[in-house]
Design an enzyme around this catalytic site. Structure first.
Site, PDB file in Angstrom:
ATOM      1  N   THR A   1      32.199  51.616  92.541  1.00 58.58           N
ATOM      2  CA  THR A   1      33.408  50.857  92.499  1.00 58.58           C
ATOM      3  C   THR A   1      34.105  51.064  94.044  1.00 58.58           C
ATOM      4  OG1 THR A   1      33.999  51.340  90.248  1.00 58.58           O
ATOM      5  CG2 THR A   1      35.745  50.435  91.516  1.00 58.58           C
TER       6      THR A   1
ATOM      7  N   ASP B   1      34.760  47.140  99.334  1.00 57.32           N
ATOM      8  CA  ASP B   1      35.879  47.146 100.242  1.00 57.32           C
ATOM      9  C   ASP B   1      35.829  48.096 101.234  1.00 57.32           C
ATOM     10  OD1 ASP B   1      37.043  45.169  98.004  1.00 57.32           O
ATOM     11  OD2 ASP B   1      37.492  47.119  96.641  1.00 57.32           O
TER      12      ASP B   1
ATOM     13  N   GLY C   1      24.435  45.711  98.666  1.00 54.78           N
ATOM     14  CA  GLY C   1      24.383  47.023  98.036  1.00 54.78           C
ATOM     15  C   GLY C   1      23.417  47.971  98.696  1.00 54.78           C
ATOM     16  N   ALA C   2      22.561  48.650  97.754  1.00 54.89           N
ATOM     17  CA  ALA C   2      21.445  49.645  98.425  1.00 54.89           C
ATOM     18  C   ALA C   2      20.491  48.864  99.191  1.00 54.89           C
ATOM     19  CB  ALA C   2      20.655  50.422  97.184  1.00 54.89           C
TER      20      ALA C   2
ATOM     21  N   SER D   1      38.033  57.129  97.074  1.00 55.65           N
ATOM     22  CA  SER D   1      36.553  57.419  97.747  1.00 55.65           C
ATOM     23  C   SER D   1      36.569  57.132  99.096  1.00 55.65           C
ATOM     24  CB  SER D   1      35.655  56.626  96.946  1.00 55.65           C
ATOM     25  OG  SER D   1      35.870  55.173  97.039  1.00 55.65           O
TER      26      SER D   1
ATOM     27  N   GLU E   1      41.909  37.799  95.150  1.00 60.55           N
ATOM     28  CA  GLU E   1      42.864  38.539  93.921  1.00 60.55           C
ATOM     29  C   GLU E   1      44.017  38.273  93.928  1.00 60.55           C
ATOM     30  OE1 GLU E   1      39.833  42.061  92.176  1.00 60.55           O
ATOM     31  OE2 GLU E   1      41.627  42.523  93.227  1.00 60.55           O
TER      32      GLU E   1
HETATM   33  O1  RIB Z   1      36.560  46.006  94.445  1.00 59.46           O
HETATM   34  C1  RIB Z   1      36.938  47.343  93.516  1.00 59.46           C
HETATM   35  C2  RIB Z   1      38.379  46.672  92.983  1.00 59.46           C
HETATM   36  O2  RIB Z   1      38.089  45.515  92.340  1.00 59.46           O
HETATM   37  C3  RIB Z   1      38.902  47.524  92.016  1.00 59.46           C
HETATM   38  O3  RIB Z   1      39.789  48.822  92.698  1.00 59.46           O
HETATM   39  C4  RIB Z   1      39.629  46.855  91.053  1.00 59.46           C
HETATM   40  O4  RIB Z   1      41.274  47.055  91.002  1.00 59.46           O
HETATM   41  C5  RIB Z   1      39.387  45.324  91.417  1.00 59.46           C
HETATM   42  O5  RIB Z   1      40.235  44.859  91.795  1.00 59.46           O
END
Ligand code: RIB
Length: 297
Positions: free
Chosen positions: A238, A242, A212-213, A281, A142
């Site tokens: 979400t 990460d 994922g699951a 989270s 990103e």
């Molecule tokens: O991976 C989730 C994240 O993707 C979110 O927090 C959002 O900001 C995007 O960057």
């Protein structure tokens, strides 16, 4: 689980994005041209870089974060949340006259999300001189790829391990791929990158595909391991990827091997899906250890 895998002393350096997540919940995702009435609105700290830095820090690793924020209220908020989470922010860049990144997120009743990122200051994130030694350097896509490449070059010259989470998926030049020791794509990203064999052929030693699951798969030369996910009821996925990446790197930096680190990271990600938002989270190391012990009972 052995205590050593989560009691990290090696430093993790995260290079990546920071966003203010603007989140609406709705029973389902709208179709093109459709308007839906949602059920909830919230703003959370997010961005794949910040999420991963907080995950690594809460997993017990001394963690530094290189990112670019705007000189706006959102930037100040994200900076102070990083500090409160124990992340070293000495290398954060402030870009005058540019807004902090935003992510527009819709979460449906199954906890699945769609995300549009408006990069803002993230698009101006530059390589940074870092004097501290890091055991692991972790990045995503990103921020500009040349910034990631330059930080990985510097990391490898100092003997650090480089980990790339190629999200969102983008074509990776061969000279960038060669700098990655570990690549962690999800099931969609790995296809866009040409598949596991192409990543190995490009010089990547370890590919961890997250599903994922359905758990994860670890691919190394002459070795393939599939690990099942922990069973939880997800309310918001979400930041789960990460959570996995950040905590995996914390465990690796602490001396755990790939399989041990992956199991710790899967538990971290599972917990993250049971909580709303991205940064909020991320569980602490103690929470993850208790979760793994409870899962074994
Ligand atoms: O991976 C989730 C994240 O993707 C979110 O927090 C959002 O900001 C995007 O960057």
């Amino acid at each position: 689980m052995e205590a050593r895998q989560a009691s990290s002393n090696g430093r993790v350096l995260v290079v990546g994005s920071a966003n203010l997540d603007i989140v609406g919940r709705a029973p389902r995702h709208p179709n093109p041209g459709e308007t839906l009435i949602g059920t909830q609105y919230a703003e959370y700290a997010g961005g794949k870089g910040l999420n991963q830095a907080v995950a690594a820090s809460r997993a017990g690793a001394p963690t530094s974060f290189i990112a670019a924020l705007g000189d706006d209220t959102a930037g100040a908020t994200l900076r102070s949340i990083a500090v409160d989470s124990g992340v070293d922010v000495a290398h954060l860049q402030t870009i005058a006259g540019t807004p902090t990144g935003r992510a527009l997120i819709v979460v449906d009743d199954d906890g699945e999300n769609t995300i549009i990122v408006i990069p803002g200051a993230n698009a101006r994130c530059e390589p940074s001189e870092v004097t501290e030694d890091s055991a692991v350097v972790l990045a995503q896509l990103e921020i500009p790829t040349p910034t990631v490449a330059e930080m990985f070059r510097r990391a490898k010259s100092k003997g650090a391990r480089t980990v790339l989470n190629p999200a969102p998926a983008a074509a990776l030049p061969p000279d960038v791929l060669r700098l990655c020791d570990i690549v962690i794509p999800n099931e969609h990203e790995v296809e866009l990158l040409g598949g596991v064999d192409a990543l190995h052929a490009g010089g990547v030693h370890t590919v961890i595909v997250t599903r994922g699951a359905d758990g994860i798969e670890i691919f190394e030369p002459n070795r393939h391991v599939a690990l099942p996910a922990f069973a939880v009821t997800a309310i918001d996925t979400t930041g789960a990827g990460d959570a996995f990446c950040g905590s995996l790197c914390a465990a690796l930096a602490g001396g755990a091997d790939i399989d041990e680190s992956s199991r710790f990271a899967m538990a971290t990600a599972a917990i993250a899906t049971t909580r709303p938002g991205a940064v909020p989270s991320m569980p602490t190391r103690d929470e993850v250890i208790r979760f793994i012990q409870a899962s074994a009972d």
